[in-house]
Design a protein around this motif. Structure first.
Motif, short mmCIF file in Angstrom:
data_model
loop_
_atom_site.label_atom_id
_atom_site.label_comp_id
_atom_site.label_asym_id
_atom_site.label_seq_id
_atom_site.Cartn_x
_atom_site.Cartn_y
_atom_site.Cartn_z
N GLU A 70 0.81 -1.21 0.00
CA GLU A 70 0.00 0.00 0.00
C GLU A 70 0.85 1.27 0.00
N ARG A 71 0.53 2.19 -0.88
CA ARG A 71 1.15 3.52 -0.99
C ARG A 71 2.61 3.49 -1.44
N ARG A 72 3.09 2.36 -1.95
CA ARG A 72 4.50 2.24 -2.33
C ARG A 72 4.59 1.66 -3.74
N VAL A 73 5.52 2.18 -4.52
CA VAL A 73 5.77 1.67 -5.87
C VAL A 73 7.27 1.53 -6.09
N ARG A 74 7.63 0.71 -7.06
CA ARG A 74 9.01 0.63 -7.52
C ARG A 74 9.03 1.16 -8.95
N VAL A 75 9.88 2.14 -9.21
CA VAL A 75 10.02 2.74 -10.54
C VAL A 75 11.34 2.24 -11.13
N VAL A 87 7.13 6.29 -2.13
CA VAL A 87 5.91 6.22 -1.34
C VAL A 87 5.05 7.42 -1.72
N ARG A 88 3.75 7.19 -1.83
CA ARG A 88 2.83 8.28 -2.18
C ARG A 88 3.09 9.47 -1.26
N GLY A 89 3.30 10.63 -1.87
CA GLY A 89 3.49 11.85 -1.10
C GLY A 89 4.92 12.19 -0.76
N THR A 90 5.88 11.31 -1.05
CA THR A 90 7.28 11.64 -0.74
C THR A 90 7.90 12.41 -1.89
N THR A 91 8.98 13.05 -1.61
CA THR A 91 9.67 13.80 -2.66
C THR A 91 11.08 13.26 -2.82
N ARG A 101 4.82 10.06 -9.33
CA ARG A 101 3.71 11.00 -9.18
C ARG A 101 2.67 10.77 -10.27
N ALA A 102 3.12 10.55 -11.50
CA ALA A 102 2.17 10.29 -12.60
C ALA A 102 1.38 9.01 -12.32
N TYR A 103 2.05 7.99 -11.78
CA TYR A 103 1.34 6.74 -11.44
C TYR A 103 0.28 7.01 -10.37
N PHE A 104 0.67 7.72 -9.30
CA PHE A 104 -0.28 7.99 -8.23
C PHE A 104 -1.44 8.86 -8.71
N ASP A 105 -1.15 9.81 -9.61
CA ASP A 105 -2.23 10.63 -10.18
C ASP A 105 -3.20 9.78 -10.99
N ALA A 106 -2.66 8.78 -11.71
CA ALA A 106 -3.50 7.91 -12.54
C ALA A 106 -4.21 6.84 -11.70
N PRO A 108 -5.62 7.08 -8.11
CA PRO A 108 -5.87 7.73 -6.83
C PRO A 108 -6.26 6.72 -5.74
N GLU A 109 -5.94 7.08 -4.51
CA GLU A 109 -6.29 6.22 -3.37
C GLU A 109 -7.81 6.14 -3.24
N PRO A 110 -8.33 4.95 -2.92
CA PRO A 110 -9.77 4.85 -2.69
C PRO A 110 -10.17 5.65 -1.45
#
Length: 174
Positions: A70-75, A87-91, A101-106, A108-110
């Motif tokens: 949850e809230r984590r991706v590997r790029v 992680v969603r929201g990190t910089t 960011r593009a992935y999280f924008d596409a 969105p969290e339920p």
């Protein structure tokens, strides 16, 4: 998936009956314009991405994103194999951050509170309040909208300032 639209605007459709020509028990060659060939390549890549559960960044297709917990991706930058977790929201700097960011924008969290039913009680957190507070979900027949009602405030369940909420009655949800 019945249709895939390539970035060059060419649509690729799967059909039940093949359009290819049969030649001596083989597939006949169909000569395609270069834009159509590029569209087919992109279609097959997209199909493979779906099979592998990954998402390709449309702005820079060299970057693929794999959702993890949850809230984590590997790029991953495919040409080099370089990767970073996000992680969603990190910089984090650079194109990895942009791809994440593009992935999280596409994706969105339920927001489970948007499906709140009249009579339920939720613990809600909003941007413009301190801490959590309990609120009952109003009946739209009575109030004109489905909203959270708590003490002297009322706001719709779709309010964008809600940052978190969990149902506590009937039965708790996580």
């Amino acid at each position: 998936m019945n249709e895939f639209k390539a970035s060059n605007g060419v649509a690729v459709r799967l059909v039940s009956a093949g359009l290819e020509a049969q030649v001596d028990n083989g597939i006949g060659v169909i000569h395609l314009a270069l834009d159509r060939t590029a569209a087919l390549r992109e279609f097959f890549l997209h199909e493979r991405d779906e099979q592998l559960g990954r998402w390709r960044w449309p702005e820079n297709p060299d970057y693929v994103v794999y959702p993890r917990e949850e809230r984590r991706v590997r790029v991953i930058h495919e040409p080099t194999g370089d990767f970073a977790d996000s992680v969603r929201g990190t910089t984090i700097p650079g194109p990895v951050k942009d791809a994440a960011r593009a992935y999280f924008d596409a994706h969105p969290e339920p927001k489970p509170w948007r499906d709140a039913k009249p009579g339920e009680v939720w613990v809600v957190t909003k941007d413009d309040t301190e801490g959590e507070f309990a609120a009952v979900v109003s009946d739209p027949v009575v109030t004109g909208r489905t909203s959270f009602d708590a003490a002297a405030i009322s706001f719709p369940v779709t309010d964008l300032r809600i940052t978190a909420a969990r149902r506590i009655w009937p039965g708790a949800t996580s």
